[in-house]
Design an enzyme around this catalytic site. Structure first.
Site, short mmCIF file in Angstrom:
data_model
loop_
_atom_site.label_atom_id
_atom_site.label_comp_id
_atom_site.label_asym_id
_atom_site.label_seq_id
_atom_site.Cartn_x
_atom_site.Cartn_y
_atom_site.Cartn_z
N GLY A 1 -1.28 -35.99 15.38
CA GLY A 1 -1.48 -36.20 13.94
C GLY A 1 -0.53 -35.34 13.12
O GLY A 1 -0.87 -34.92 12.01
N HIS A 2 0.67 -35.10 13.66
CA HIS A 2 1.61 -34.16 13.02
C HIS A 2 2.16 -34.65 11.69
O HIS A 2 2.72 -33.88 10.94
CB HIS A 2 2.79 -33.89 13.97
CG HIS A 2 3.70 -35.07 14.12
ND1 HIS A 2 3.37 -36.15 14.94
CD2 HIS A 2 4.87 -35.39 13.54
CE1 HIS A 2 4.32 -37.04 14.86
NE2 HIS A 2 5.24 -36.62 14.02
N VAL B 1 -2.86 -32.14 7.45
CA VAL B 1 -3.32 -31.03 8.26
C VAL B 1 -2.38 -30.79 9.44
O VAL B 1 -1.96 -29.66 9.71
CB VAL B 1 -4.76 -31.29 8.78
CG1 VAL B 1 -5.25 -30.12 9.61
CG2 VAL B 1 -5.70 -31.55 7.63
N SER C 1 -15.07 -32.18 10.17
CA SER C 1 -15.14 -32.15 8.71
C SER C 1 -16.52 -31.67 8.28
O SER C 1 -17.51 -31.88 8.99
CB SER C 1 -14.90 -33.57 8.19
OG SER C 1 -15.44 -33.71 6.89
N SER C 2 -16.58 -31.08 7.08
CA SER C 2 -17.87 -30.59 6.59
C SER C 2 -18.86 -31.72 6.31
O SER C 2 -20.05 -31.47 6.12
CB SER C 2 -17.67 -29.76 5.32
OG SER C 2 -17.04 -30.53 4.31
N CYS C 3 -18.38 -32.98 6.30
CA CYS C 3 -19.31 -34.08 6.04
C CYS C 3 -20.21 -34.40 7.23
O CYS C 3 -21.07 -35.27 7.14
CB CYS C 3 -18.57 -35.33 5.57
SG CYS C 3 -17.67 -36.15 6.87
N TYR D 1 -17.67 -41.99 9.14
CA TYR D 1 -16.74 -40.93 9.53
C TYR D 1 -17.49 -39.75 10.14
O TYR D 1 -17.09 -39.20 11.17
CB TYR D 1 -15.98 -40.50 8.28
CG TYR D 1 -14.96 -39.42 8.46
CD1 TYR D 1 -13.73 -39.70 9.07
CD2 TYR D 1 -15.18 -38.13 8.01
CE1 TYR D 1 -12.77 -38.71 9.22
CE2 TYR D 1 -14.23 -37.14 8.15
CZ TYR D 1 -13.03 -37.43 8.75
OH TYR D 1 -12.08 -36.45 8.89
N LYS E 1 -17.15 -38.05 13.86
CA LYS E 1 -16.79 -36.64 14.04
C LYS E 1 -17.88 -35.88 14.81
O LYS E 1 -17.57 -34.99 15.61
CB LYS E 1 -16.53 -35.98 12.68
CG LYS E 1 -15.22 -36.43 12.04
CD LYS E 1 -14.04 -36.00 12.87
CE LYS E 1 -12.71 -36.41 12.32
NZ LYS E 1 -11.58 -36.01 13.19
N PRO F 1 -13.37 -28.06 9.11
CA PRO F 1 -12.82 -27.65 7.82
C PRO F 1 -13.58 -28.29 6.66
O PRO F 1 -14.11 -29.40 6.76
CB PRO F 1 -11.39 -28.20 7.83
CG PRO F 1 -11.13 -28.65 9.23
CD PRO F 1 -12.47 -28.96 9.83
N LEU G 1 -10.01 -30.27 2.22
CA LEU G 1 -8.68 -29.65 2.26
C LEU G 1 -7.76 -30.28 1.23
O LEU G 1 -7.93 -31.45 0.85
CB LEU G 1 -8.07 -29.83 3.65
CG LEU G 1 -8.89 -29.23 4.80
CD1 LEU G 1 -8.28 -29.62 6.15
CD2 LEU G 1 -8.99 -27.72 4.68
N HIS H 1 -8.59 -38.26 -1.60
CA HIS H 1 -9.66 -37.34 -1.95
C HIS H 1 -9.50 -36.93 -3.41
O HIS H 1 -8.50 -37.24 -4.05
CB HIS H 1 -9.62 -36.11 -1.03
CG HIS H 1 -10.00 -36.41 0.38
ND1 HIS H 1 -9.07 -36.59 1.38
CD2 HIS H 1 -11.21 -36.60 0.96
CE1 HIS H 1 -9.70 -36.85 2.52
NE2 HIS H 1 -11.00 -36.88 2.30
N TRP I 1 -14.30 -39.75 -11.63
CA TRP I 1 -15.30 -40.62 -10.99
C TRP I 1 -16.65 -39.92 -10.92
O TRP I 1 -16.72 -38.70 -10.73
CB TRP I 1 -14.89 -40.96 -9.57
CG TRP I 1 -13.71 -41.90 -9.46
CD1 TRP I 1 -12.98 -42.44 -10.47
CD2 TRP I 1 -13.13 -42.36 -8.24
NE1 TRP I 1 -11.99 -43.23 -9.97
CE2 TRP I 1 -12.06 -43.20 -8.60
CE3 TRP I 1 -13.41 -42.17 -6.88
CZ2 TRP I 1 -11.26 -43.85 -7.65
CZ3 TRP I 1 -12.61 -42.80 -5.94
CH2 TRP I 1 -11.55 -43.64 -6.32
N ASP J 1 -21.06 -40.41 -6.54
CA ASP J 1 -20.96 -38.94 -6.55
C ASP J 1 -20.84 -38.38 -5.13
O ASP J 1 -20.25 -37.33 -4.91
CB ASP J 1 -22.22 -38.32 -7.18
CG ASP J 1 -22.07 -38.12 -8.68
OD1 ASP J 1 -20.94 -38.16 -9.18
OD2 ASP J 1 -23.12 -37.90 -9.33
#
Ligand code: GFB
Length: 316
Positions: A17-18, A22, A113-115, A142, A146, A169, A172, A185, A207, A274
Site C-alpha cells: 500500500g505504498h 499512510v 482503524s479506530s472504527c 470496513y 478490520k 490508528p 489520519l 475523509h 456535512w 454524522d
C-alpha cells in the site's frame, strides 16, 4: 513477548500500500532506518489475488511486512460501497497474512482503524473495548473487515507463532490524502471546500450537524508510531495510535478556515450522516511503550494545506 527491540537494519521490508497516504508516509519514515524497502506496483500485483500475492512474496522474500494497503474512504464512500469495503479488505488481509506465514516473515504489522470499536464505547476508548457492543452502521463493513484482520493476525500468532502485531490508528490526515469529495475523509474535504469557498467567496458546507467529535493524527506521526511498534512491540493485543485529543467537526472547520485564511459563511447539511458521535482513543498503551505524537493539529493542518496547494494528493 518476542525479542525486543526488533532490529530493522538490513531487513527487506515490504510496505504493502505504498502509494496510499499512510503507506507513503511509512516509506518516507523507513528511509532513515537503514533497511531495504520493497514495494509492488498495483499493475504488478493485485493484493486481492491470493495466488499472485503468494507467488510475489516467494520471489521477493520480504523479512518484514507493513500492511497499509486497504480499501479506504470517508463516511459516504463507506456507506455506499459495502461490498468493496468488506470483500476487498478481507481478501487483502487474507492474502498478505497467509503469504507472510508461508515465506516465514519475521515481523508483520497490520493496520486497522479506530472504527473497529463499538459506536457507544466509553471514552477514551481502550483496546479492550473491541467487540463489546454494536458498531457504527455507516462503517460497519470496513470495521468488520478490520476486526477480522486483527483476529487473523492474532490467530497466526497463536497457532503458528508468527510475530504479527496490529495497530489501530485514529482518523489520519496529511500529504497525499484523497480530495475527491465523494470519497474523502473530513479533513481533506474541509481543506478543499474552504479553499474553494475562499476563491469564490461562497459558503462552506459542513456535512451532518458539525457536533460529532473526532481525534486526528498527522500521518507522519502515525508512520513514526508504526516503526516504533515494529521495533518495540510483540504481543497479542492491538495497539491504539492516536493524538490523545479530539475536536468537534465545527471546531475543525474553524481551524481549517483560520489556516486557509477565509472567514466567510458556514452552513451545515443535515441530509448527510454524522456517524459515530465521538471516537477518542486511549493512547496509554502506546505511551507506555515510549511513543508520543509530535505534530500539533494546527501545524499538521498547515502542512496539509501546503501539500494540497502543491498538488499533492488524489482526486484533485
Ligand atoms: O472523516 P469522515 O468521513 O469519517 O467524517 P468518520 C467525519 C465527520 O465529519 C462526520 C463530518 O461526522 C461527517 O459527517 N463531515 C463534515 C464530513 N463535512 C464533511 C465532508 O465534507 N466530508 C466528510 N467525509 N465528512 C470514517 C470511517 O468515519 O473514519 C472509516 O467511515 C474510517 O471507516 C475513518 O474508519 C477513519 O470518522 O465518520
Amino acid at each position: 513477548m518476542g525479542a525486543v527491540p526488533f532490529e530493522l537494519i538490513g531487513k527487506r521490508v515490504w510496505v504493502a500500500g505504498h502509494r496510499g497516504m499512510v503507506g507513503s508516509a511509512i516509506v518516507r519514515r523507513l528511509a532513515s532506518e537503514a533497511c531495504e524497502v520493497i514495494i509492488a506496483g498495483r499493475d504488478e500485483l493485485d493484493l486481492t489475488d491470493q495466488r499472485a500475492v503468494l507467488g510475489w512474496m516467494h520471489n521477493q522474500r520480504p523479512e518484514v511486512v507493513v500492511l497499509a494497503a486497504a480499501r479506504v474512504g470517508g463516511i459516504l464512500a463507506n456507506d455506499s460501497m459495502p461490498v468493496e469495503f468488506l470483500r476487498d479488505n478481507l481478501l487483502i488481509e487474507t492474502s498478505v497474512l497467509t503469504g507472510a506465514e508461508s515465506v516465514g516473515v519475521e515481523k508483520l504489522l497490520f493496520l486497522g482503524s479506530s472504527c473497529i470499536y463499538p459506536k457507544h464505547a466509553a471514552q477514551p476508548i481502550k483496546e479492550e473495548a473491541l467487540l463489546t457492543g454494536p458498531l457504527e452502521p455507516t462503517n460497519e463493513w470496513y470495521a468488520i473487515a478490520k476486526i477480522a484482520g486483527i483476529k487473523l493476525a492474532l490467530a497466526y500468532r497463536r497457532q503458528y507463532g508468527c510475530d504479527f502485531i496490529s495497530a489501530m490508528p485514529t482518523n489520519l490526515y496529511g500529504p497525499g490524502d484523497n480530495f475527491d469529495l465523494n470519497a474523502s475523509h473530513v479533513m481533506p474535504a474541509l481543506i478543499r471546500k474552504v479553499h474553494e469557498a475562499k476563491l469564490s467567496g461562497g459558503e462552506v458546507v459542513v456535512w451532518g450537524s458539525g457536533t460529532p467529535r473526532r481525534e486526528f493524527l498527522y500521518v507522519d506521526d502515525c508512520a513514526d508510531a508504526c516503526v516504533h511498534l515494529l521495533r518495540h512491540y510483540s504481543d497479542d493485543s492491538h495497539v491504539n495510535v492516536g493524538s490523545g485529543s479530539d475536536v468537534s467537526i465545527m471546531e475543525l472547520t474553524r481551524l481549517v478556515m483560520e489556516v486557509v485564511g477565509y472567514n466567510g459563511p458556514v452552513v451545515t447539511d443535515p441530509s448527510k450522516p454524522d456517524g459515530t458521535p465521538r471516537k477518542l482513543m486511549d493512547n496509554g498503551k502506546l505511551a507506555g511503550l515510549g511513543w508520543t505524537p509530535k505534530t500539533a493539529l494546527r501545524d499538521g493542518v498547515a502542512k496539509s494545506y501546503a501539500a494540497f496547494l502543491n498538488g499533492e494528493g488524489r482526486g484533485l
